[in-house]
Design a protein around this motif. Structure first.
Motif, PDB file in Angstrom:
ATOM      1  N   GLY A  91       0.792  -1.219   0.000  1.00 47.78           N
ATOM      2  CA  GLY A  91       0.000   0.000   0.000  1.00 47.78           C
ATOM      3  C   GLY A  91       0.829   1.276   0.000  1.00 47.78           C
ATOM      4  N   TRP A  92       2.054   1.208  -0.509  1.00 41.96           N
ATOM      5  CA  TRP A  92       2.924   2.389  -0.503  1.00 41.96           C
ATOM      6  C   TRP A  92       2.560   3.387  -1.599  1.00 41.96           C
ATOM      7  N   PHE A  93       2.295   2.846  -2.784  1.00 39.77           N
ATOM      8  CA  PHE A  93       2.066   3.727  -3.935  1.00 39.77           C
ATOM      9  C   PHE A  93       0.677   3.471  -4.504  1.00 39.77           C
ATOM     10  N   PRO A  94       0.068   4.465  -5.172  1.00 36.53           N
ATOM     11  CA  PRO A  94      -1.234   4.235  -5.798  1.00 36.53           C
ATOM     12  C   PRO A  94      -1.084   3.369  -7.058  1.00 36.53           C
ATOM     13  N   SER A  95      -2.095   2.558  -7.366  1.00 38.63           N
ATOM     14  CA  SER A  95      -1.996   1.710  -8.562  1.00 38.63           C
ATOM     15  C   SER A  95      -2.515   2.448  -9.788  1.00 38.63           C
ATOM     16  N   VAL A  96      -3.255   3.525  -9.588  1.00 42.34           N
ATOM     17  CA  VAL A  96      -3.791   4.288 -10.714  1.00 42.34           C
ATOM     18  C   VAL A  96      -3.183   5.687 -10.669  1.00 42.34           C
ATOM     19  N   ARG A 108      -9.065  -4.422  -9.446  1.00 41.03           N
ATOM     20  CA  ARG A 108      -8.113  -4.347  -8.346  1.00 41.03           C
ATOM     21  C   ARG A 108      -8.251  -3.023  -7.598  1.00 41.03           C
ATOM     22  N   SER A 109      -8.467  -1.929  -8.352  1.00 38.66           N
ATOM     23  CA  SER A 109      -8.486  -0.624  -7.696  1.00 38.66           C
ATOM     24  C   SER A 109      -9.724  -0.440  -6.827  1.00 38.66           C
ATOM     25  N   VAL A 110     -10.787  -1.237  -7.068  1.00 38.02           N
ATOM     26  CA  VAL A 110     -11.956  -1.145  -6.194  1.00 38.02           C
ATOM     27  C   VAL A 110     -11.886  -2.208  -5.095  1.00 38.02           C
ATOM     28  N   LEU A 111     -11.579  -3.451  -5.511  1.00 41.58           N
ATOM     29  CA  LEU A 111     -11.700  -4.558  -4.564  1.00 41.58           C
ATOM     30  C   LEU A 111     -10.467  -4.730  -3.683  1.00 41.58           C
ATOM     31  N   PHE A 140     -10.813   3.301  -5.781  1.00 44.38           N
ATOM     32  CA  PHE A 140     -12.015   3.741  -6.482  1.00 44.38           C
ATOM     33  C   PHE A 140     -13.255   3.147  -5.833  1.00 44.38           C
ATOM     34  N   ASP A 141     -14.408   3.793  -6.094  1.00 41.74           N
ATOM     35  CA  ASP A 141     -15.639   3.355  -5.450  1.00 41.74           C
ATOM     36  C   ASP A 141     -16.468   2.442  -6.349  1.00 41.74           C
ATOM     37  N   TYR A 142     -16.309   2.596  -7.660  1.00 45.25           N
ATOM     38  CA  TYR A 142     -17.165   1.813  -8.553  1.00 45.25           C
ATOM     39  C   TYR A 142     -16.380   1.434  -9.807  1.00 45.25           C
ATOM     40  N   ALA A 143     -16.421   0.166 -10.174  1.00 40.69           N
ATOM     41  CA  ALA A 143     -15.754  -0.276 -11.402  1.00 40.69           C
ATOM     42  C   ALA A 143     -16.771  -0.971 -12.282  1.00 40.69           C
ATOM     43  N   TRP A 144     -16.738  -0.627 -13.565  1.00 37.78           N
ATOM     44  CA  TRP A 144     -17.744  -1.078 -14.521  1.00 37.78           C
ATOM     45  C   TRP A 144     -17.306  -2.367 -15.222  1.00 37.78           C
ATOM     46  N   ASN A 145     -18.237  -3.259 -15.440  1.00 33.59           N
ATOM     47  CA  ASN A 145     -18.080  -4.388 -16.352  1.00 33.59           C
ATOM     48  C   ASN A 145     -16.770  -5.145 -16.199  1.00 33.59           C
ATOM     49  N   LEU A 146     -16.619  -5.891 -15.103  1.00 37.15           N
ATOM     50  CA  LEU A 146     -15.370  -6.618 -14.854  1.00 37.15           C
ATOM     51  C   LEU A 146     -15.412  -7.973 -15.554  1.00 37.15           C
ATOM     52  N   ASP A 165     -12.381 -17.191 -11.211  1.00 34.39           N
ATOM     53  CA  ASP A 165     -11.415 -17.415 -10.132  1.00 34.39           C
ATOM     54  C   ASP A 165     -10.602 -16.154  -9.855  1.00 34.39           C
ATOM     55  N   VAL A 166     -10.306 -15.385 -10.915  1.00 31.79           N
ATOM     56  CA  VAL A 166      -9.552 -14.143 -10.733  1.00 31.79           C
ATOM     57  C   VAL A 166     -10.381 -13.142  -9.926  1.00 31.79           C
ATOM     58  N   LEU A 167     -11.664 -13.057 -10.277  1.00 30.37           N
ATOM     59  CA  LEU A 167     -12.548 -12.119  -9.590  1.00 30.37           C
ATOM     60  C   LEU A 167     -12.734 -12.523  -8.125  1.00 30.37           C
ATOM     61  N   ALA A 168     -12.894 -13.821  -7.900  1.00 26.51           N
ATOM     62  CA  ALA A 168     -13.096 -14.296  -6.534  1.00 26.51           C
ATOM     63  C   ALA A 168     -11.879 -13.967  -5.675  1.00 26.51           C
ATOM     64  N   LYS A 169     -10.692 -14.141  -6.260  1.00 27.09           N
ATOM     65  CA  LYS A 169      -9.473 -13.857  -5.516  1.00 27.09           C
ATOM     66  C   LYS A 169      -9.394 -12.363  -5.169  1.00 27.09           C
ATOM     67  N   MET A 170      -9.803 -11.518  -6.134  1.00 26.11           N
ATOM     68  CA  MET A 170      -9.779 -10.070  -5.884  1.00 26.11           C
ATOM     69  C   MET A 170     -10.749  -9.701  -4.779  1.00 26.11           C
ATOM     70  N   ALA A 171     -11.921 -10.354  -4.796  1.00 23.15           N
ATOM     71  CA  ALA A 171     -12.948 -10.006  -3.810  1.00 23.15           C
ATOM     72  C   ALA A 171     -12.458 -10.309  -2.401  1.00 23.15           C
ATOM     73  N   GLU A 172     -11.478 -11.221  -2.274  1.00 16.70           N
ATOM     74  CA  GLU A 172     -10.912 -11.504  -0.954  1.00 16.70           C
ATOM     75  C   GLU A 172     -10.197 -10.289  -0.381  1.00 16.70           C
ATOM     76  N   GLY A 173      -9.890  -9.333  -1.255  1.00 16.03           N
ATOM     77  CA  GLY A 173      -9.241  -8.106  -0.794  1.00 16.03           C
ATOM     78  C   GLY A 173     -10.072  -7.382   0.262  1.00 16.03           C
ATOM     79  N   GLY A 174     -11.392  -7.580   0.202  1.00 16.22           N
ATOM     80  CA  GLY A 174     -12.252  -7.098   1.281  1.00 16.22           C
ATOM     81  C   GLY A 174     -12.610  -5.622   1.236  1.00 16.22           C
ATOM     82  N   LYS A 175     -12.162  -4.905   0.204  1.00 13.47           N
ATOM     83  CA  LYS A 175     -12.467  -3.475   0.159  1.00 13.47           C
ATOM     84  C   LYS A 175     -13.810  -3.195  -0.518  1.00 13.47           C
ATOM     85  N   GLY A 176     -14.327  -4.193  -1.249  1.00 11.00           N
ATOM     86  CA  GLY A 176     -15.572  -3.934  -1.964  1.00 11.00           C
ATOM     87  C   GLY A 176     -16.272  -5.228  -2.299  1.00 11.00           C
TER      88      GLY A 176
END
Lengths: 335, 566, 323
Positions: free
Chosen positions: A177-182, B244-247, B252-258, B263-274
């Motif tokens: 979480g050091w740098f922004p990805s976008v 990645r930037s949402v999840l 970001f707060d909203y990402a369109w049409n992923l 399996d890739v999406l499920a792994k991202m959702a484990e990030g817990g941010k969204g």
């Protein structure tokens, strides 16, 4: 040397015109359709109308002529107007992108700063790292430093940026979480804090790009130094008692720079062309991103204009490289 | 009748939406990311989804479709129907009444003149309007009074809800676009980049193909909305990075049409941010069978035209066997997960139009083999079936896309099990979906035996969609290879149904006709072999409330209801 | 004393050579043998080449065989730190998301990648060296050839590829089959679009070299330009050429993957290292081996070519040889 430069500059005009024609024909010949990104739900008759509105119905030579006039006559007027606040270009048709229906040059002006910041910075960083590595690796050939340098740079070169980019994001943005990805393109630098924010968001794309530059330039530097270190003049210089530092850093280095200068000069137009993959991975809105977007959307006026501007830079920097050869090695004579 | 009940449902959905925050702009800033960047904010000059959806934050139509496909009034007071007198009995006109007191973001009032101007703008012959089809059949637009307009159609229109409905045809301000008619449309850069609208947000800065900065519209009709004072709409990159930037990083707060493998999406959702949200529309991934011969040895005027029937795909047994060999459940599991459902229908929704056709859902390799044996296709020494010297060897093309290439590999394997040899080809999407008549690789030209892509229809009415498969509508050299009947299917019976559907206004009959046509194309002839009903997956941050995913209209249709969960 | 006088005074004689005269190439080989890195690089390259050529006879699994039940198997070494990992001896390198065996794919993919890399690199090298030497040595050719180089440098690559695919794919496919046809097309495109840097660098070196005394000497004794180029110029520009070659090999392998990525490369059922790497990037945190294995294969190949090039350059340089 001066006459040579002037002659080459004059010669560059027909060359560039020819290049612009070849690019134009190439783009015409390439399959593709500006309507490719319009959804399939839009019926073909409507698409045909839209193509007509873009001017695709006109014959080839007229479209080429129009582009030439717009690029060489109208756009310079616009530039003149914006600098001196005159109005020569009023009401004249500029080069419009098919995708955004706005002047291509406005977008270039909007995007050039980011490209110069990120890609230019990475180039400078890359060269600054590469030259010492190359010189020292050659001077201490087969030392541990040389072996490690070779290993790291070759791995860096053989791993593509579409892999290193996401890898850095995984490590530094997601895990640490050091740098922004976008990359935030709306960010304005106006004080120390915002400068630090800018620096943080630039670090990853700059590192990815610098890795490639470093690998390439340091290889050329090393091999060229190696060639020169064994020359007789080096032995002579040492024999007459010059300090080792002078021998290496003045005599050998200057003579080794020729292929390196070529490689560096060849890379500079690439800076303005942007770094397509890295810009896309980090969402930097640079010229490379614009070119890729335009290519995928078959936005021919944009592609043509960008490709031609890059061509101008290529011709220019190759000329500069040629002049530099003469400076570095006075034995090289063109006339 | 049905429309009314659907609308009641919509009203109920609206009522359930969380109570509005007390004050406009109280929740600060919201970030939206679309991995395709918007190029222009005028949907009439670009048909791209990214452009239509970003513009939907700013400019609005008279009515929209809600997540169930029902009609909801936006700028209009009510949705006109025959029952409430808004649509004429003869179906030749529709009268819209604007809400009173509407204002543009610059403070001027919205009037019926703006609606009339919008129609003029798009119907101008030199404008090259991307939404021209929405205005097809419109004879003229009449101003009744300041807030009322009547749209007159040249002939009876069973589905009058096309112009001014949905994200594709919003109302633009007459004052702003007055000098931008016809050939001048592209020159109005400032208007195209920052249209003045009635929507919850207004444009502060637009960087084409990159980012839009917006702020709340001070004249929005609901004084308590939107909850966000400012909005950043970022574009570009790829679906992975957007997700990645949402999840995972929460930038970001909203990402369109992923569009990502499950399996890739499920792994991202484990990030817990969204979290991810999914909904289904009418998008169907399908195999299209070529009824004409794509043999390169044929001359250019004959190759892949109706003059040369396909050597083996004209045999229904072969087409049916190819369909039977496919395990659609596995395709969904591998490629789409929660964003896909196996389907045998070309029209998978809305539910009233969907046929209960489920025959193809179970894979039957033995049955396919038996059927081919019975039809006289015998396996040769190389394991490939042949009859009268014709080998079942298929060139199977699609656009370049990770999921499609996985599908190609799986389907090739299944087809090899029924003695069909397959050569795969993938093509650059901008060439494949472009209509360049000079390129051999467009999906219209179909220089292959089978091709795979996805298509859907606008709004909720499949009439135009089903009419694509009529005789004569196929791409051919005489029409510069433009045309929508990709398979070159031709059946006079089907054409009769097309004509009937275009005249019928009774909803129950329309449903029945559409189901019948769907079955002719799929389970009766296997001309089109549907694979997956593709939903839409988007993601939003845990702290973003009010998101209701809508596949029948712009995803950002209810952005004015979004708020920050505290 | 007197005895010595009586001895006949014989003419001075050369010592017999202790061993038969050896050729220049033996010297080169002797020098090359001394370079440990080169030997290791060379043998590794040989190993990898033999592996991708004959590997499929030892590891006989079909790389295209899908086995959904055994998908996402981890490589066997994962068991060292994660005893719960899904591993199987039947798939030592694991399987991908459709259950294709990774080892078999590495072998077949390696064959394509190596072939594309070598052929395209040699093609680019020969075009680049020829143009560079000609432009550098003959002043009359310098202008036209370098302007031609500028032209090719400024062409956007993607449209160029699409044009090449449109023009030549069907003809090549009809005559040579889909695989060989596509191979020639890709090798041709990669080769034709990557020679410019070599050409410019070789030219720059030749420009400097041709003003040197030994060239003047060679010319003054009437050596033909052809002989000067072959005997005096080429051996002296070998080191930038070697660098270009190693960089070119990597570039060609990577460019090929970018082409497949854009949908103008090999058909999807035709694995290559670059494509395996590109396909695996979205899953790299879950299955790092899918990027690491092909990535390592590419890097090690490039590294070994690099060391081999170093050794060859030393061995071919008469000033270093024998020291």
């Amino acid at each position: 040397m001066l006459t040579f430069t002037i002659r080459r500059l004059i010669l560059a005009v027909p060359t560039l015109l020819f290049i612009s024609l070849v690019i134009f024909l190439l783009l015409e010949l390439a399959p593709g359709d500006p309507m490719a990104q319009v959804p399939l739900t839009v019926p073909p008759e409507v698409k045909a109308k839209m193509r007509e509105a873009l001017g695709l119905g006109e014959p080839l030579h007229i479209r080429y002529w129009k582009w030439l006039v717009q690029f060489f006559w109208i756009e310079p007027q616009v530039l003149f107007d914006s600098i001196f606040d005159t109005s020569f270009s009023e009401g004249k048709q500029r080069i419009l992108s098919w995708q955004t229906r706005s002047p291509v040059m406005d977008m270039v002006v909007q995007r050039l700063p980011q490209t110069l910041w990120v890609v230019g910075m990475s180039y400078v960083v890359g060269i600054l790292i590469a030259l010492p590595i190359g010189i020292y690796s050659a001077y201490r050939q087969y030392s541990i430093f040389d072996q490690a340098g070779t290993f790291v740079t070759m791995i860096g070169f053989s791993i593509p940026p579409f892999f290193t980019g996401p890898l850095l994001i995984m490590i530094f943005a997601v895990q640490l979480g050091w740098f922004p990805s976008v990359y935030d393109t709306t960010h304005v630098v106006n004080d120390w804090d915002s400068f630090m924010v800018q620096l943080r968001q630039m670090i990853m794309p700059v590192m990815v790009l610098a890795l490639q530059t470093t690998a390439q330039i340091s290889r050329f530097m090393r091999s060229s130094m190696l060639d020169n270190l064994n020359q007789d003049y080096v032995r002579t210089a040492r024999a007459k008692g010059l300090p080792e530092k002078v021998v290496v850093m003045v005599h050998v280095l200057r003579n080794s720079m020729i292929p390196v200068v070529t490689a560096i000069a060849l890379g500079i137009p690439g800076i303005f062309g942007g770094a397509i993959i890295t810009e896309v991975v980090f969402k930097v809105n640079g010229i490379g991103d614009q070119l890729l977007n335009a290519l995928f959307a078959n936005d021919l006026p944009s592609v043509q204009t960008l490709a031609f501007m890059i061509a101008v830079l290529i011709v220019l920097f190759n000329l500069i490289a040629d002049v530099l050869y003469g400076v570095l090695d006075p034995r090289i004579r063109y006339d | 009748m049905k429309v009314k009940t659907l609308m009641l449902g919509a009203a109920a959905a609206f009522a359930m939406a969380p109570a509005a925050m007390a004050e406009r702009g109280a929740d600060g800033h919201v970030n939206i990311i679309y991995w395709q960047a918007p190029s222009i904010l005028n949907p009439y000059l670009s048909g791209g989804t990214k452009d239509i959806e970003s513009a939907s934050l700013v400019i609005e139509p008279l009515g929209r479709y809600d997540p169930n496909g029902a009609l909801v009034p936006y700028l209009a007071e009510v949705i006109p129907t025959v029952a409430n007198g808004g649509v004429a009995e003869d179906l030749k006109s529709i009268t819209w009444k604007l809400k009173s007191g509407l204002k543009w973001s610059d403070g001027t009032p919205v009037t019926s003149a703006d609606v009339k101007f919008t129609a003029e703008y798009c119907m101008h012959p030199e404008g090259g309007c991307a939404q021209f089809a929405k205005f097809e059949g419109v004879d003229n637009v009449e101003i009744v009074d300041d807030l009322t307009v009547t749209v007159n159609f040249a002939e009876a229109k069973p589905n009058p809800y096309s112009a001014f409905m949905g994200g594709q045809s919003p109302i633009i301000q007459a004052a702003q676009f007055a000098d931008c008619l016809g050939a001048k449309a592209p020159e109005c850069t400032s208007a195209n980049f920052a249209p003045i609208g009635t929507g919850p947000f207004k444009v502060d800065e637009f960087k084409p193909n990159d980012v839009i900065s917006m702020s709340a519209n001070p004249n929005y009709r609901d004084p308590a909305k939107p909850a966000f004072a400012t909005l950043t709409f970022k574009g570009g990159g790829d679906a992975t990075a957007a997700g990645r930037s949402v999840l995972e990083t929460g930038e970001f707060d909203y990402a369109w049409n992923l569009q990502l493998a499950p399996d890739v999406l499920a792994k991202m959702a484990e990030g817990g941010k969204g979290k991810t949200v999914a909904a289904f529309g009418s998008l169907v991934e399908r195999l299209e069978m070529n009824m004409t011969d794509p043999n390169p040895a044929l001359d250019a005027d004959t190759r892949a035209t109706r003059k040369a029937p396909h050597p083996f795909l004209t045999d229904i047994n072969v087409r049916k066997a190819l369909s039977m060999a496919i395990d659609r459940n596995l395709l969904v599991e591998i490629g789409y997960g929660q964003a896909g459902r196996p389907t045998c229908n070309l029209v998978p929704g809305p539910a009233v139009y969907a046929s209960d056709n489920t025959d193809c859902l179970t894979q039957d390799i033995a049955g396919a083999n038996a059927m081919l044996d019975a039809a006289g296709w015998v396996k040769g020494s190389d394991g490939v079936r042949a009859k009268d010297g014709v080998r079942l060897s298929i060139l199977y093309q699609t656009s370049t896309n990770a999921v499609r290439q996985d599908f190609q590999a799986l389907i090739k394997q299944w087809w090899s099990e029924i003695g069909v040899e397959t050569e795969l080809r993938n093509l650059n999407a901008s060439v494949f979906f472009g209509g360049d008549p000079g390129s051999p690789d467009t999906f219209q030209k179909f220089y292959a035996d089978v091709e795979m892509y996805a298509n859907n229809f606008d709004g909720t009415d499949p009439q135009a969609y089903l009419a694509m498969y009529r005789c004569g509508n196929e791409p051919k050299p005489e029409s510069q290879w433009q045309g929508e009947n990709i398979n070159r299917f031709c059946d006079p019976e089907y054409d009769k149904l097309v004509a009937e559907l275009s005249k019928t206004s009774d909803l129950e009959t329309r449903y029945a006709l559409a189901k019948k046509m769907n079955e002719i194309l799929t389970k009766e002839t296997y001309t089109i072999v549907p694979l997956v009903d593709r939903g839409r997956v988007s993601a939003h941050a845990n702290s973003l409330g009010g998101v209701v995913l809508n596949t029948w209209d712009s995803e950002l249709w209810n952005v004015s209801d979004w708020y920050r969960i505290k | 004393m007197t005895e010595t006088l009586e001895k006949k005074i014989e003419p001075l004689q050369d010592l017999e050579p202790s061993e038969p005269p050896h050729s220049q190439w033996k010297d080169v080989w002797d020098q090359f043998k001394k370079h440990k890195g080169a030997l290791m690089g060379g043998s590794f390259l040989l190993l990898i080449t033999l592996g991708v050529l004959f590997g499929e006879y030892i590891w006989t699994l079909d790389p295209q065989k899908l086995d959904i039940r055994n998908k996402d198997i981890r490589p066997i070494y994962t068991i060292l730190w994660d005893s719960g990992a899904k591993v199987q001896w039947a798939h030592p390198f694991g399987t991908d998301n459709l259950g294709r065996d990774a080892l078999a794919n590495m072998i077949v993919g390696g064959r394509t990648s190596m072939a594309v890399g070598w052929v395209a690199m040699l093609l680019a090298l020969s075009i680049g060296t020829t143009i560079g030497v000609l432009a550098g040595y003959f002043r009359k050719l310098d202008g036209p050839l370098m302007r031609f180089t500028d032209l090719v440098l400024s062409l956007p690559i993607l449209p160029l590829l699409l044009v090449a695919v449109t023009l030549f794919r069907d003809a090549l496919r009809a005559h040579l089959g889909p695989e060989t046809g596509m191979f020639l097309l890709i090798v041709g495109v990669v080769g034709v679009t990557s020679w410019m840097q070599t050409a410019r660098i070789v030219r720059s070196e030749v420009l400097a070299l041709k003003e040197r005394e030994f060239i003047l000497a060679a010319r003054s004794i009437g050596t033909t330009p052809g002989a000067i180029i072959r005997r005096h110029l080429l051996p002296n520009v070998i080191s930038p050429i070697m660098v270009s070659a190693t960089l070119g090999l990597a570039t060609a392998i990577i460019t090929e993957s970018a082409l497949s990525f854009l949908g103008v490369g090999f058909p999807p059922d035709f694995p290559t290292w670059g494509k395996m790497l590109a396909d695996a990037v979205p899953r790299m945190d879950q299955y790092p081996e899918r990027v690491v294995l092909p990535g390592m294969a590419i890097s090690l190949t490039v590294l070994s070519v690099n060391y081999l090039g170093d050794g060859l350059r030393d061995a071919l340089d008469p000033r270093i040889r024998g020291r």
